[in-house]
Scaffold this motif. Structure first.
Motif, PDB file in Angstrom:
ATOM      1  N   ASP A   1      38.836  50.071  33.051  1.00 23.36           N
ATOM      2  CA  ASP A   1      39.791  49.425  32.662  1.00 23.36           C
ATOM      3  C   ASP A   1      39.727  47.528  33.467  1.00 23.36           C
ATOM      4  OD1 ASP A   1      41.889  48.089  31.656  1.00 23.36           O
ATOM      5  OD2 ASP A   1      43.349  49.462  33.637  1.00 23.36           O
ATOM      6  N   ILE A   2      40.479  46.561  32.949  1.00 28.92           N
ATOM      7  CA  ILE A   2      39.927  45.125  33.642  1.00 28.92           C
ATOM      8  C   ILE A   2      42.094  44.596  33.809  1.00 28.92           C
ATOM      9  CG2 ILE A   2      38.122  44.877  32.113  1.00 28.92           C
ATOM     10  CD1 ILE A   2      39.979  43.360  30.475  1.00 28.92           C
ATOM     11  N   VAL A   3      41.694  44.023  34.482  1.00 31.19           N
ATOM     12  CA  VAL A   3      42.931  42.509  35.617  1.00 31.19           C
ATOM     13  C   VAL A   3      42.780  41.700  34.393  1.00 31.19           C
ATOM     14  CG1 VAL A   3      44.508  42.629  36.787  1.00 31.19           C
ATOM     15  CG2 VAL A   3      43.618  44.703  36.503  1.00 31.19           C
ATOM     16  N   SER A   4      43.482  41.156  33.516  1.00 31.37           N
ATOM     17  CA  SER A   4      43.472  39.829  32.952  1.00 31.37           C
ATOM     18  C   SER A   4      44.964  39.745  32.770  1.00 31.37           C
ATOM     19  CB  SER A   4      42.512  39.767  31.416  1.00 31.37           C
ATOM     20  OG  SER A   4      43.720  40.460  30.327  1.00 31.37           O
ATOM     21  N   THR A   5      44.994  37.500  33.297  1.00 29.14           N
ATOM     22  CA  THR A   5      46.611  37.185  32.478  1.00 29.14           C
ATOM     23  C   THR A   5      46.789  37.188  31.583  1.00 29.14           C
ATOM     24  OG1 THR A   5      45.236  34.893  32.529  1.00 29.14           O
ATOM     25  CG2 THR A   5      45.724  35.416  34.387  1.00 29.14           C
ATOM     26  N   GLY A   6      46.130  37.997  30.714  1.00 29.54           N
ATOM     27  CA  GLY A   6      46.031  38.088  29.224  1.00 29.54           C
ATOM     28  C   GLY A   6      45.567  38.522  28.549  1.00 29.54           C
ATOM     29  N   LEU A   7      46.015  38.888  27.025  1.00 31.05           N
ATOM     30  CA  LEU A   7      44.854  39.665  26.260  1.00 31.05           C
ATOM     31  C   LEU A   7      44.241  38.686  25.329  1.00 31.05           C
ATOM     32  CD1 LEU A   7      47.905  41.734  25.269  1.00 31.05           C
ATOM     33  CD2 LEU A   7      46.542  42.067  26.250  1.00 31.05           C
ATOM     34  N   ASN A   8      43.923  37.343  25.686  1.00 31.41           N
ATOM     35  CA  ASN A   8      43.160  36.362  25.154  1.00 31.41           C
ATOM     36  C   ASN A   8      42.143  36.183  25.691  1.00 31.41           C
ATOM     37  OD1 ASN A   8      42.086  34.738  23.522  1.00 31.41           O
ATOM     38  ND2 ASN A   8      43.168  33.376  22.274  1.00 31.41           N
ATOM     39  N   PRO A   9      40.605  37.012  25.251  1.00 33.33           N
ATOM     40  CA  PRO A   9      39.566  36.816  26.095  1.00 33.33           C
ATOM     41  C   PRO A   9      39.485  35.311  26.265  1.00 33.33           C
ATOM     42  CG  PRO A   9      38.748  39.050  24.565  1.00 33.33           C
ATOM     43  CD  PRO A   9      40.538  38.219  24.159  1.00 33.33           C
ATOM     44  N   ASP A  10      39.242  34.844  25.098  1.00 36.98           N
ATOM     45  CA  ASP A  10      38.729  32.747  24.686  1.00 36.98           C
ATOM     46  C   ASP A  10      39.736  32.363  25.881  1.00 36.98           C
ATOM     47  OD1 ASP A  10      37.007  34.191  23.058  1.00 36.98           O
ATOM     48  OD2 ASP A  10      38.584  34.267  20.885  1.00 36.98           O
TER      49      ASP A  10
ATOM     50  N   VAL B   1      34.114  54.432  28.325  1.00 31.57           N
ATOM     51  CA  VAL B   1      35.481  55.049  27.879  1.00 31.57           C
ATOM     52  C   VAL B   1      36.368  53.977  28.458  1.00 31.57           C
ATOM     53  CG1 VAL B   1      36.980  56.874  27.677  1.00 31.57           C
ATOM     54  CG2 VAL B   1      34.442  57.302  28.088  1.00 31.57           C
ATOM     55  N   THR B   2      37.048  53.165  27.630  1.00 28.74           N
ATOM     56  CA  THR B   2      38.574  52.349  27.707  1.00 28.74           C
ATOM     57  C   THR B   2      39.192  52.726  26.763  1.00 28.74           C
ATOM     58  OG1 THR B   2      39.185  50.533  29.139  1.00 28.74           O
ATOM     59  CG2 THR B   2      37.488  50.380  26.921  1.00 28.74           C
ATOM     60  N   TYR B   3      40.224  52.126  26.919  1.00 25.91           N
ATOM     61  CA  TYR B   3      41.844  51.727  25.698  1.00 25.91           C
ATOM     62  C   TYR B   3      41.651  50.824  24.998  1.00 25.91           C
ATOM     63  CZ  TYR B   3      45.742  53.452  23.799  1.00 25.91           C
ATOM     64  OH  TYR B   3      47.343  54.129  22.786  1.00 25.91           O
ATOM     65  N   HIS B   4      41.354  50.608  24.123  1.00 23.86           N
ATOM     66  CA  HIS B   4      41.539  48.899  23.140  1.00 23.86           C
ATOM     67  C   HIS B   4      40.110  48.748  23.753  1.00 23.86           C
ATOM     68  CE1 HIS B   4      44.681  49.457  21.141  1.00 23.86           C
ATOM     69  NE2 HIS B   4      46.105  49.291  22.139  1.00 23.86           N
ATOM     70  N   VAL B   5      39.389  49.215  22.730  1.00 25.38           N
ATOM     71  CA  VAL B   5      37.605  47.354  23.221  1.00 25.38           C
ATOM     72  C   VAL B   5      37.505  46.086  22.959  1.00 25.38           C
ATOM     73  CG1 VAL B   5      35.425  48.103  22.284  1.00 25.38           C
ATOM     74  CG2 VAL B   5      36.251  50.306  23.162  1.00 25.38           C
ATOM     75  N   PRO B   6      38.554  45.900  21.951  1.00 24.14           N
ATOM     76  CA  PRO B   6      38.170  44.904  21.815  1.00 24.14           C
ATOM     77  C   PRO B   6      38.896  43.974  23.055  1.00 24.14           C
ATOM     78  CG  PRO B   6      38.751  45.691  19.638  1.00 24.14           C
ATOM     79  CD  PRO B   6      38.898  46.709  21.026  1.00 24.14           C
ATOM     80  N   TYR B   7      39.865  44.254  23.212  1.00 19.88           N
ATOM     81  CA  TYR B   7      40.678  43.683  24.791  1.00 19.88           C
ATOM     82  C   TYR B   7      39.554  43.313  25.607  1.00 19.88           C
ATOM     83  CZ  TYR B   7      42.541  43.720  28.855  1.00 19.88           C
ATOM     84  OH  TYR B   7      43.446  42.998  29.820  1.00 19.88           O
ATOM     85  N   VAL B   8      38.450  44.867  26.420  1.00 21.77           N
ATOM     86  CA  VAL B   8      37.725  45.593  27.678  1.00 21.77           C
ATOM     87  C   VAL B   8      37.001  44.212  27.376  1.00 21.77           C
ATOM     88  CG1 VAL B   8      37.505  46.517  29.107  1.00 21.77           C
ATOM     89  CG2 VAL B   8      39.443  47.241  27.811  1.00 21.77           C
TER      90      VAL B   8
END
Length: 222
Positions: free
Chosen positions: A49-58, A113-120
């Motif tokens: 899992d990751i921690v980010s400031t938002g949902l947009n990897p770009d 293994v994760t939840y929502h591959v496009p995000y992580v």
């Protein structure tokens, strides 16, 4: 106060990596891929899992990475875990590179293994490409798409992670978890998934990865 975004995406480049990081990258690239045709319980999966400031990897910032292994008979291995908190590096670019490389060595090309591959995967792919020059494309298992396929009696639609946790009685309430706590919750969901997919004759990591890809494709296109 240093800029974390500058530290992660602007402070370094693959052409100016420390010699030890360059050597580690080459060693990692030469690692053999794990055997994915064995039964699940012989495979080391890495739940991440990751921690980010938002949902947009770009455009958003990656703040942390957490991972724990599920192996040895489908058991969660708390001692086989890894955590990166980028804010703790206090602007030290070389330390970021070394810690990113340490995570790759820890993962050792295991299926993730994760939840929502496009995000992580989106955040990790961008970071590894820009900092280490690595095209980060591991074998993924996406719980977001597999859970409604394998547990239709609970829900046949895509749900937020917290709703799945409640459906399985793993956690109640909406208190915000940290990345490692999230990873442990994902690992428990994954343990249940392994039991279910084995009952459905999806008995190897290779078949599970294929099922994950198929589930994602079919639900996105229909």
């Amino acid at each position: 106060m240093f800029s974390l975004k500058k530290l992660l995406f602007k402070a370094g480049s693959p052409e100016h990596l420390p010699d030890d990081v360059r050597a580690a990258i080459e060693a990692w690239r030469n690692l053999p891929a794990p055997e994915l045709d064995d039964a699940h319980f012989h495979v080391r999966y890495l739940v991440i899992d990751i921690v980010s400031t938002g949902l947009n990897p770009d455009s958003d910032e990656l703040l942390g990475i957490a991972a724990t292994a599920v192996s040895q008979g489908g058991m969660v291995q708390p001692e086989d875990a890894f955590y990166l908190d980028f804010a703790s590096f206090d602007g030290d670019s070389a330390t970021v590179d070394r810690q990113l490389m340490a995570f790759l060595q820890f993962a050792a090309k295991a299926p993730l293994v994760t939840y929502h591959v496009p995000y992580v995967g989106g955040f990790l792919q961008r970071l590894y490409k820009e900092r280490l020059g690595i095209n980060f494309e591991p074998q993924w298992v996406d719980l977001a798409w597999l859970l409604p396929v394998m547990f239709e009696e609970k829900s046949h639609t895509l749900l937020p992670l917290d709703q799945w946790l409640e459906l399985f009685g793993l956690e109640a309430g909406g208190a915000r978890r940290d990345a490692m706590a999230n990873t442990l919750m994902l690992a428990r969901l994954f343990q249940m998934l392994l039991v279910r997919v084995t009952d459905k004759d999806i008995t190897t990591a290779a078949r599970l990865i294929d099922e994950s890809r198929a589930s994602s494709f079919l639900r996105r296109t229909h």
